[in-house]
Design an enzyme around this catalytic site. Structure first.
Site, PDB file in Angstrom:
ATOM      1  N   GLU A 176       0.797  -1.225   0.000  1.00 57.26           N
ATOM      2  CA  GLU A 176       0.000   0.000   0.000  1.00 57.26           C
ATOM      3  C   GLU A 176       0.836   1.285   0.000  1.00 57.26           C
ATOM      4  O   GLU A 176       0.827   2.047   0.978  1.00 57.26           O
ATOM      5  CB  GLU A 176      -0.952   0.017   1.210  1.00 57.26           C
ATOM      6  N   GLU A 212      -5.004  -8.534   0.997  1.00 51.10           N
ATOM      7  CA  GLU A 212      -5.667  -8.201   2.269  1.00 51.10           C
ATOM      8  C   GLU A 212      -7.146  -7.983   2.032  1.00 51.10           C
ATOM      9  O   GLU A 212      -7.540  -7.379   1.020  1.00 51.10           O
ATOM     10  CB  GLU A 212      -5.123  -6.888   2.877  1.00 51.10           C
TER      11      GLU A 212
HETATM   12  O1  IFM Z   1      -3.819  -2.823   9.276  1.00 51.59           O
HETATM   13  C1  IFM Z   1      -3.834  -2.346   7.980  1.00 51.59           C
HETATM   14  C2  IFM Z   1      -2.665  -2.910   7.189  1.00 51.59           C
HETATM   15  O2  IFM Z   1      -1.452  -2.629   7.783  1.00 51.59           O
HETATM   16  C3  IFM Z   1      -2.653  -2.319   5.803  1.00 51.59           C
HETATM   17  N1  IFM Z   1      -3.925  -2.457   5.158  1.00 51.59           N
HETATM   18  C4  IFM Z   1      -5.110  -2.087   5.885  1.00 51.59           C
HETATM   19  C5  IFM Z   1      -5.103  -2.728   7.262  1.00 51.59           C
HETATM   20  C6  IFM Z   1      -6.371  -2.305   8.034  1.00 51.59           C
HETATM   21  O3  IFM Z   1      -6.416  -0.924   8.175  1.00 51.59           O
END
Ligand code: IFM
Length: 458
Positions: free
Chosen positions: A165, A356
């Site tokens: 990200e 994710e």
């Molecule tokens: O916890 C975060 C992660 O580190 C990166 N993506 C989103 C998750 C939830 O906010």
């Protein structure tokens, strides 16, 4: 009957180093910008820090035993750059190398396949002092770190994601200031940083290919995701258009800004139109370096917004009043896992892994000693069904990693948000697999074939 998911679909769970490891001052680790940020009053909810976090640094064996008992055989974790290179570059910290050797060996001994992320936001503070991502040497610093990982661990780690990200570690960290380092930089500097970040990605791909040629390499950005308000083809086109839009105010979170250069080798046309005076200096050869071929395209997808056609353009709608939301007040929109992968696959034509997806909830341990997180079960079921629809519509989806394995340090929200399949009591550090962990275990072990049943019956 043909299953909902392909035979070799990768089912896993994800975490990141700073959010779970703790051991912040152990084993010769250097400071990261998050260590420093957490010490600044007012930055993180109630002054929480990642100093101990889930104490995974000492308890990884227990965590892998839980995964093994659940049958979750794929684990996406990140290396801590300042644990391996306390100064960011130079001599490796042997104790850090030893730690990751033990961690990876333990994973393998529990039958778990490692999927490593090179960088998940814990940037070495010493490099930040030298200008961080704004320094044009930063891509080479990152490549040196990537080479170290490929050389030391590439014999056992065969799946590597470069960056997690970038939208967040530049967008909400240097343009907005919720995350470390929490310093507001001018937009032009942020765009220059973004260019260096993508150069760093490209150089790290080269470094990993050279030292660990058998590794599969991916990238794990996120973005603003959209779904059509109806099945009307005009709404579908409007949602597609919204997904790849870039404009001056929200380029930091754009999908196209961060993925077109990496996969298509060019900045999006709209970016050049809207951001022209701010555009980074592109040197000859930069775009070739940035767009090194990768094997899979990771994407972190949590929710999406409905969009409808509006004349020749698109209109982003708000969810209706009372729409389901998570503990973080994020809307629950299972459509995101159907439409976002579809739009991304059409444009980038690479196999996709959901690196994710998950939700925070106000989980508690009940009197029976269990954690009855029915909202997460509902979220999982609906989102995975939606994902299976994308697969049936032809999207080449290779895997799904639930965020997160454990409740953990949720950045500036500290321990106030629980995203885990496994509950962590942050006083005692006791782990309790939640009902959702058992539900997910059932899904994983049946390759998703139980998804259509009512979860109470599982
Ligand atoms: O916890 C975060 C992660 O580190 C990166 N993506 C989103 C998750 C939830 O906010």
């Amino acid at each position: 009957m043909k299953g909902l998911f392909p035979k070799n679909f990768t089912w896993g769970a994800a975490t990141s180093a700073y959010q779970i490891e703790g051991g912040a001052y152990e084993g010769g680790k250097g400071d990261s910008i998050w260590d420093v940020f957490c010490r600044q009053p007012g930055r993180v909810f109630d002054g929480h820090t990642g100093d101990v976090a889930c104490d995974h640094y000492h308890r990884f064996g227990e965590d892998f035993s839980i995964m093994e008992s659940l049958g979750i055989q794929n684990y996406r974790f990140s290396f801590s750059w300042p644990r391996l290179l306390p100064e960011g570059t130079g001599a490796a910290n042997q104790k850090g190398v030893d730690f990751y050797d033990r961690l990876i060996d333990s994973m393998l001994a529990h039958g778990i396949t490692p999927h490593a992320t090179l960088f998940h936001w814990d940037y070495p503070y010493e490099l930040f002092r030298r200008g961080g991502w704004l320094n044009d040497d930063s891509p080479s610093w990152f490549a040196e770190y990537a080479e170290l990982i490929a050389k030391r661990f590439g014999d056992r780690v065969k799946s590597i994601f470069t960056l997690n990200e970038p939208q967040c570690f530049i967008g909400i960290s240097c343009y907005d200031t919720f995350h470390a380092p929490g310093i507001k930089f001018p937009a032009k500097d942020c765009l220059a940083m973004a260019h260096n970040v993508m150069l760093a990605h490209g150089k790290s791909v080269q470094a990993v290919r050279a030292s660990a040629p058998m590794a599969s390499i991916g990238y794990a950005p996120t973005g603003r995701h959209y779904h059509p308000a109806s099945e009307d083809p005009r709404d579908v086109e409007a949602a597609r258009e919204a997904t790849f839009a870039v404009n001056e105010s929200d380029w930091t979170f754009s999908v196209a800004w961060w993925s077109d250069p990496v996969i298509l080798g060019k900045y999006p046309k709209e970016a050049q139109e809207h951001l022209e005076p701010l555009m980074p200096r592109v040197k000859p050869g930069d775009m070739e370096l940035i767009s090194q071929p990768i094997d899979v395209y990771g994407q972190n997808i949590y929710h999406s917004a409905p969009v409808k056609a509006d004349g020749s353009g698109h209109k982003v709608l708000r969810c209706e009043p009372g729409h389901a939301k998570t503990g973080f007040s994020w809307p629950v929109t299972p459509e995101c896992l159907r439409w976002a992968p579809k739009f991304l696959f059409e444009r980038y034509k690479l196999p996709i892994v959901i690196t994710e997806n998950g939700m925070s909830a106000t989980d508690t341990v009940s009197l029976d000693g269990k954690v009855h997180d029915s909202s997460r079960i509902d979220y999982l079921q609906k989102h995975l069904l939606s994902l299976s629809q994308a697969i049936s519509e032809g999207v080449d989806l290779r895997g799904y990693f639930h965020w997160s394995l454990l409740d953990n340090f949720e950045w500036n929200s500290g321990y106030n948000e629980r995203f885990g399949l496994v509950f962590v009591d942050f006083q005692t550090l006791k782990r309790t697999p939640k009902d959702s962990a058992l539900y997910y275990s059932n899904i994983v072990n049946s390759n998703g074939s139980n998804l259509k049943g009512t979860w109470g019956a599982l």
